[in-house]
Design a protein around this motif. Sequence first.
Motif, mmCIF file in Angstrom:
data_model
loop_
_atom_site.group_PDB
_atom_site.id
_atom_site.type_symbol
_atom_site.label_atom_id
_atom_site.label_comp_id
_atom_site.label_asym_id
_atom_site.label_seq_id
_atom_site.Cartn_x
_atom_site.Cartn_y
_atom_site.Cartn_z
ATOM 1 N N ASN A 292 3.691 -3.139 4.350
ATOM 2 C CA ASN A 292 3.364 -1.485 4.414
ATOM 3 C C ASN A 292 4.287 -0.286 4.339
ATOM 4 O OD1 ASN A 292 0.690 -2.057 4.205
ATOM 5 N ND2 ASN A 292 0.309 -2.855 6.386
ATOM 6 N N ASP B 279 -9.087 2.880 -5.396
ATOM 7 C CA ASP B 279 -7.510 3.143 -5.395
ATOM 8 C C ASP B 279 -7.455 4.252 -6.684
ATOM 9 O OD1 ASP B 279 -7.617 2.325 -2.974
ATOM 10 O OD2 ASP B 279 -6.863 0.255 -3.122
ATOM 11 N N ASP C 10 0.561 -1.327 0.016
ATOM 12 C CA ASP C 10 0.053 0.096 0.158
ATOM 13 C C ASP C 10 0.840 0.905 -0.191
ATOM 14 O OD1 ASP C 10 0.758 0.336 2.836
ATOM 15 O OD2 ASP C 10 -1.073 0.268 3.286
ATOM 16 N N THR D 75 -2.141 -1.593 -3.262
ATOM 17 C CA THR D 75 -3.900 -0.177 -2.829
ATOM 18 C C THR D 75 -2.906 0.254 -2.320
ATOM 19 O OG1 THR D 75 -3.909 -0.859 -0.356
ATOM 20 C CG2 THR D 75 -4.503 -2.706 -2.066
ATOM 21 N N ASP D 76 -4.217 1.667 -1.923
ATOM 22 C CA ASP D 76 -3.600 3.080 -1.856
ATOM 23 C C ASP D 76 -2.793 3.605 -2.449
ATOM 24 O OD1 ASP D 76 -5.622 2.765 0.423
ATOM 25 O OD2 ASP D 76 -4.337 1.701 1.680
#
Length: 96
Positions: free
Chosen positions: A96, A59, A6, A27-28
């Motif tokens: 992350n 996203d 992400d 993602t993100d």
Amino acid sequence: MLHIIDQFPISPETLAHTTTGDTVIFTDNAVYAVKQSDIEKTLLEKTYTHINLCVRKADLLLRNISNRDLFRGVAVLDDSDYQSALQQEPAVRSWN
């Protein structure tokens, strides 16, 4: 194995943890990593050839990125597809 990433930029060490056939969902802000841009395109596409590469549709919409902006072969997952991927894969590793 399913990997969820992400953050952007993505460090080379993160992708080094993938093996052939793994699924990686960006993602993100990580969705920027699969956006076609400049001369780096060819190198990045080669890097991603051994994995199943996906991004979340939500996203992309939040960041105003169209499907045409993505590298060839990137799968766009809606929320239902994303949940299915989470349930089907035997292991999930999140970076992350």
